[in-house]
Design a protein around this motif. Structure first.
Motif, mmCIF file in Angstrom:
data_model
loop_
_atom_site.group_PDB
_atom_site.id
_atom_site.type_symbol
_atom_site.label_atom_id
_atom_site.label_comp_id
_atom_site.label_asym_id
_atom_site.label_seq_id
_atom_site.Cartn_x
_atom_site.Cartn_y
_atom_site.Cartn_z
ATOM 1 N N GLU A 148 0.837 -1.215 0.000
ATOM 2 C CA GLU A 148 0.000 0.000 0.000
ATOM 3 C C GLU A 148 0.864 1.254 0.000
ATOM 4 O O GLU A 148 0.596 2.209 -0.741
ATOM 5 N N ALA A 149 1.914 1.259 0.813
ATOM 6 C CA ALA A 149 2.802 2.425 0.866
ATOM 7 C C ALA A 149 3.510 2.630 -0.470
ATOM 8 O O ALA A 149 3.690 3.773 -0.921
ATOM 9 N N ILE A 150 3.911 1.541 -1.107
ATOM 10 C CA ILE A 150 4.561 1.632 -2.418
ATOM 11 C C ILE A 150 3.582 2.189 -3.443
ATOM 12 O O ILE A 150 3.907 3.110 -4.199
ATOM 13 N N GLN A 151 2.368 1.658 -3.439
ATOM 14 C CA GLN A 151 1.380 2.106 -4.422
ATOM 15 C C GLN A 151 0.895 3.523 -4.131
ATOM 16 O O GLN A 151 0.500 4.232 -5.054
ATOM 17 N N ASP A 152 0.943 3.954 -2.880
ATOM 18 C CA ASP A 152 0.631 5.351 -2.565
ATOM 19 C C ASP A 152 1.694 6.275 -3.140
ATOM 20 O O ASP A 152 1.392 7.355 -3.632
ATOM 21 N N ARG A 153 2.948 5.841 -3.072
ATOM 22 C CA ARG A 153 4.058 6.666 -3.554
ATOM 23 C C ARG A 153 4.186 6.601 -5.074
ATOM 24 O O ARG A 153 4.462 7.594 -5.736
ATOM 25 N N TRP A 154 4.041 5.394 -5.628
ATOM 26 C CA TRP A 154 4.169 5.187 -7.067
ATOM 27 C C TRP A 154 2.868 4.580 -7.588
ATOM 28 O O TRP A 154 2.680 3.361 -7.556
ATOM 29 N N ASP A 155 1.984 5.428 -8.076
ATOM 30 C CA ASP A 155 0.666 4.993 -8.552
ATOM 31 C C ASP A 155 0.752 3.905 -9.613
ATOM 32 O O ASP A 155 -0.135 3.062 -9.720
ATOM 33 N N GLU A 156 1.816 3.930 -10.412
ATOM 34 C CA GLU A 156 1.952 2.995 -11.522
ATOM 35 C C GLU A 156 2.316 1.586 -11.065
ATOM 36 O O GLU A 156 2.246 0.638 -11.843
ATOM 37 N N ALA A 157 2.744 1.433 -9.817
ATOM 38 C CA ALA A 157 3.188 0.127 -9.318
ATOM 39 C C ALA A 157 2.022 -0.852 -9.288
ATOM 40 O O ALA A 157 0.936 -0.525 -8.805
ATOM 41 N N GLU A 158 2.262 -2.030 -9.821
ATOM 42 C CA GLU A 158 1.226 -3.060 -9.894
ATOM 43 C C GLU A 158 1.551 -4.198 -8.928
ATOM 44 O O GLU A 158 2.704 -4.600 -8.786
ATOM 45 N N GLU A 159 0.513 -4.712 -8.303
ATOM 46 C CA GLU A 159 0.683 -5.751 -7.299
ATOM 47 C C GLU A 159 1.361 -7.002 -7.858
ATOM 48 O O GLU A 159 2.202 -7.603 -7.182
ATOM 49 N N ASP A 160 1.029 -7.382 -9.075
ATOM 50 C CA ASP A 160 1.666 -8.569 -9.677
ATOM 51 C C ASP A 160 3.177 -8.378 -9.795
ATOM 52 O O ASP A 160 3.952 -9.299 -9.531
ATOM 53 N N ALA A 161 3.585 -7.198 -10.192
ATOM 54 C CA ALA A 161 5.019 -6.909 -10.316
ATOM 55 C C ALA A 161 5.679 -6.919 -8.937
ATOM 56 O O ALA A 161 6.792 -7.433 -8.780
#
Length: 105
Positions: free
Chosen positions: A15-28
């Motif tokens: 969640e923290a990663i995706q908050d910082r980098w919107d483009e980050a995908e869970e599968d990756a």
């Protein structure tokens, strides 16, 4: 925060990663599985930055707070309690009753 905190609790950081980098995908993120070099390469790829710039951006992000899932982990709590022994008077056990702090009934 150190990278080993992130690596040991990788899923808690999604969640923290995706908050910082919107483009980050869970599968990756699943594929990266806490590997720092793979994470740097991934952030460079999704942001269009050089690996050096991505590494610096990640370094700045690491300076933030730990996610609640990590902070509330009993192993993290026990580590913090054990480190607190230097602040406790000699003869007291760092794991003793802490009722005066309102944690116990």
């Amino acid at each position: 925060m150190k990278w080993h905190h992130i690596e040991e609790n990788w899923h808690a950081f999604y969640e923290a990663i995706q908050d910082r980098w919107d483009e980050a995908e869970e599968d990756a993120l699943d594929e990266i599985d806490g590997d720092q070099h793979a994470f740097v390469a991934y952030i460079a790829e999704i942001t269009g930055q050089s690996k050096t710039d991505a590494r610096e951006e990640i370094r700045n992000w690491i300076m933030g707070e730990l996610p609640a899932d990590v902070v509330m982990d009993p192993s993290h709590d026990n580590h913090s309690i054990a480190n607190s022994v230097k602040y406790i008077p000699e003869g007291e056990d760092e794991y003793d009753d802490d009722a005066r702090f309102g944690d116990e009934g």
